[in-house]
Scaffold this active site. Structure first.
Site, PDB file in Angstrom:
ATOM      1  CG  ASN A 232      -4.893  22.798   5.765  1.00  0.00           C
ATOM      2  OD1 ASN A 232      -5.973  23.267   6.087  1.00  0.00           O
ATOM      3  ND2 ASN A 232      -3.914  23.559   5.275  1.00  0.00           N
ATOM      4  N   PRO A 327       5.611  30.993   1.007  1.00  0.00           N
ATOM      5  CG  PRO A 327       4.376  32.722   0.080  1.00  0.00           C
ATOM      6  CD  PRO A 327       4.832  31.324  -0.192  1.00  0.00           C
TER       7      PRO A 327
HETATM    8  O1  C5P Z   1       4.249  28.091  11.651  1.00  0.00           O
HETATM    9  P1  C5P Z   1       2.795  27.778  11.681  1.00  0.00           P
HETATM   10  O2  C5P Z   1       2.232  27.468  10.329  1.00  0.00           O
HETATM   11  O3  C5P Z   1       2.393  26.746  12.670  1.00  0.00           O
HETATM   12  O4  C5P Z   1       2.132  29.157  12.201  1.00  0.00           O
HETATM   13  C1  C5P Z   1       0.779  29.383  12.201  1.00  0.00           C
HETATM   14  C2  C5P Z   1       0.526  30.849  12.006  1.00  0.00           C
HETATM   15  O5  C5P Z   1       1.263  31.353  10.913  1.00  0.00           O
HETATM   16  C3  C5P Z   1      -0.926  31.136  11.681  1.00  0.00           C
HETATM   17  O6  C5P Z   1      -1.241  32.414  12.176  1.00  0.00           O
HETATM   18  C4  C5P Z   1      -0.922  31.101  10.160  1.00  0.00           C
HETATM   19  O7  C5P Z   1      -2.017  31.816   9.616  1.00  0.00           O
HETATM   20  C5  C5P Z   1       0.407  31.733   9.834  1.00  0.00           C
HETATM   21  N1  C5P Z   1       1.057  31.265   8.611  1.00  0.00           N
HETATM   22  C6  C5P Z   1       1.219  32.106   7.543  1.00  0.00           C
HETATM   23  N2  C5P Z   1       1.877  31.698   6.421  1.00  0.00           N
HETATM   24  C7  C5P Z   1       2.401  30.459   6.364  1.00  0.00           C
HETATM   25  C8  C5P Z   1       2.245  29.578   7.447  1.00  0.00           C
HETATM   26  C9  C5P Z   1       1.567  30.005   8.542  1.00  0.00           C
HETATM   27  O8  C5P Z   1       0.730  33.242   7.579  1.00  0.00           O
HETATM   28  N3  C5P Z   1       3.030  30.074   5.273  1.00  0.00           N
END
Ligand code: C5P
Length: 421
Positions: A232, A327
């Site tokens: 990304n 994860p």
């Molecule tokens: O669910 P989403 O990806 O939108 O959530 C964002 C938050 O979750 C951020 O703090 C990101 O660093 C963390 N995150 C994570 N592991 C993932 C996906 C997101 O730690 N696989």
């Protein structure tokens, strides 16, 4: 020398004004090193502004600096004799260069010329200022000012990178019309702004002193085959700014970063990772010693189920790429029994508040920083952001659009005040 970072002015209106704190603080000793650039004429004002910010200022000038402003002016405004000779028996008897180096808490070089910057990179010591830098443990801060072409020259830029790596703090030059008539980057920032930045560095409350903070930053990169990947646009700027702010607040910082194109701050431990699974391993390894966890990385939600060992051949027909979920690192941290203080980020294109609250609850967060990525100029890959902070009592604080460095300071300040309470 201690931490490394690049500073920009911070807005002091957030919560308790840092200025109020400064008034209660003792003086800090600052050597102002002035080099021979036209911006040296601003240094009389700079000395006054630094004194207003509670610095006791002593001035060191290079020979060339005296062509632009007189030592007499600087003696009058600083209230101390000006130093410029390396071999001056009278001065050495009063306060020698070694003593001056020990006296200083900070050495600010403003304006810093390309010449002095180059000398600092190589540890040259052929005048009082460069000798003083080598002979001192003080934190050095440079405010370069020069012609825009000299500033953008590849050698100067490489020298600046080296200085940052050595732990010297850079105050970035401003952009605008230059004394020579050129327009571009290379102007010395206004004295009041420099003095504010110095106050910010020297009088930053040590809200996270002796806390270990683990920060994830940047994207993760999930290989498909030896040449292709899923990823990304995350630049890592927000996570790196948080790491700098945490260092300033006295924390021990572990920065776990996916691949980015920016220079990492000089943290206690820097762990470079590529995939979400590697990032997860690094977080787990540090978990027992983590007091605060900030998940700022844009972790890829999915990775290819199998990484092809050979480059996948083009066949001219549709192909399916089977993805498996990665994860959720922060959820794992937030749902542990003895969890640290957990801060997450949410980049949302709609329903910012509702989605952020949902993440706060399901991921076991203490604080979430949400930003609306549908707004132009903020969030991913940009240098500024606008953040809605929501805590686990569902109290909200809106941080208006600002640089990521300033926002990071406010977030770290908020974390510090929540940990103390
Ligand atoms: O669910 P989403 O990806 O939108 O959530 C964002 C938050 O979750 C951020 O703090 C990101 O660093 C963390 N995150 C994570 N592991 C993932 C996906 C997101 O730690 N696989």
């Amino acid at each position: 020398m201690s931490v490394q970072f690049v500073v920009t002015p911070v807005h002091l209106s957030f919560k308790e004004s840092i200025l109020t704190k400064i008034q209660k603080l003792p003086h800090k000793n600052l050597v102002l090193g002035i080099c021979g650039g036209i911006a040296a004429y601003k240094c009389a004002d700079l000395v006054r502004r630094l004194k207003e910010q509670n610095f006791d200022v002593r001035v060191v000038m290079t020979q060339a600096a005296k062509e632009f402003i007189t030592p007499m002016t600087l003696q009058a405004v600083s209230g101390h004799p000006v130093h410029s000779e390396l071999f001056d028996a009278e001065m050495e008897a009063a306060m020698g260069h070694i003593e001056l180096g020990k006296w200083a808490d900070y050495i600010l070089i403003a304006p810093a010329t390309a010449n002095t910057i180059a000398k600092l990179v190589h540890g040259e010591a052929n005048d009082l200022l460069t000798t003083l830098v080598l002979a001192s443990q003080a934190q050095v801060i440079v405010a370069p000012a020069m012609n825009q072409q000299m500033w953008s020259n590849a050698t100067t830029q490489q020298n600046i990178k080296n200085l940052i790596q050595q732990g010297i703090i850079l105050i970035e030059p401003a952009s605008g019309v230059q004394a020579c008539g050129d327009v571009g980057v290379g102007r010395m920032p206004e004295p009041a702004d420099i003095a504010n930045m110095l106050a910010d560095i020297a009088f930053q409350p040590q809200t996270l002193k002796s806390k270990h903070i683990v920060i994830t930053a940047g994207p993760t990169v999930e290989p498909i085959d030896p040449v292709r990947f899923l990823s990304n646009h995350s630049s890592g700027k927000m996570g790196y700014a948080l790491a700098r702010a945490a260092l300033q607040a006295g924390a021990k910082v572990t920065l776990i970063s996916g691949p980015v194109n920016i220079q990492p701050p000089k943290v206690d431990t820097f762990i470079s990772v590529t995939t979400a699974s590697q990032m997860f391993d690094a977080v787990k390894q540090n978990f027992d010693q983590t007091d605060i966890f900030i998940g700022c990385a844009a972790v890829a939600d999915y990775a290819p189920d199998k990484v092809s060992e050979q480059k996948i051949k083009k066949k001219g027909e549709q192909i399916n790429l089977l993805l498996k979920p990665n994860p959720d690192i922060i959820s794992w941290v937030g749902n542990q029994k003895d969890k640290p203080f957990v801060v997450g980020f949410a980049a949302e294109s709609e329903h910012l508040q509702q989605n952020a609250i949902k993440k706060l609850k399901t991921k076991g967060l203490n604080l979430i920083c949400a930003n609306d990525i549908s707004q132009p100029g903020v969030g991913f890959n940009s240098s500024s952001n606008r953040i809605l902070m929501i805590d686990d009592n569902l109290d909200e604080t809106l941080l208006e659009t600002d640089s990521k460095d300033n926002l990071a300071k406010k977030i770290i300040f908020e974390i510090g005040s929540k940990i103390i309470n």
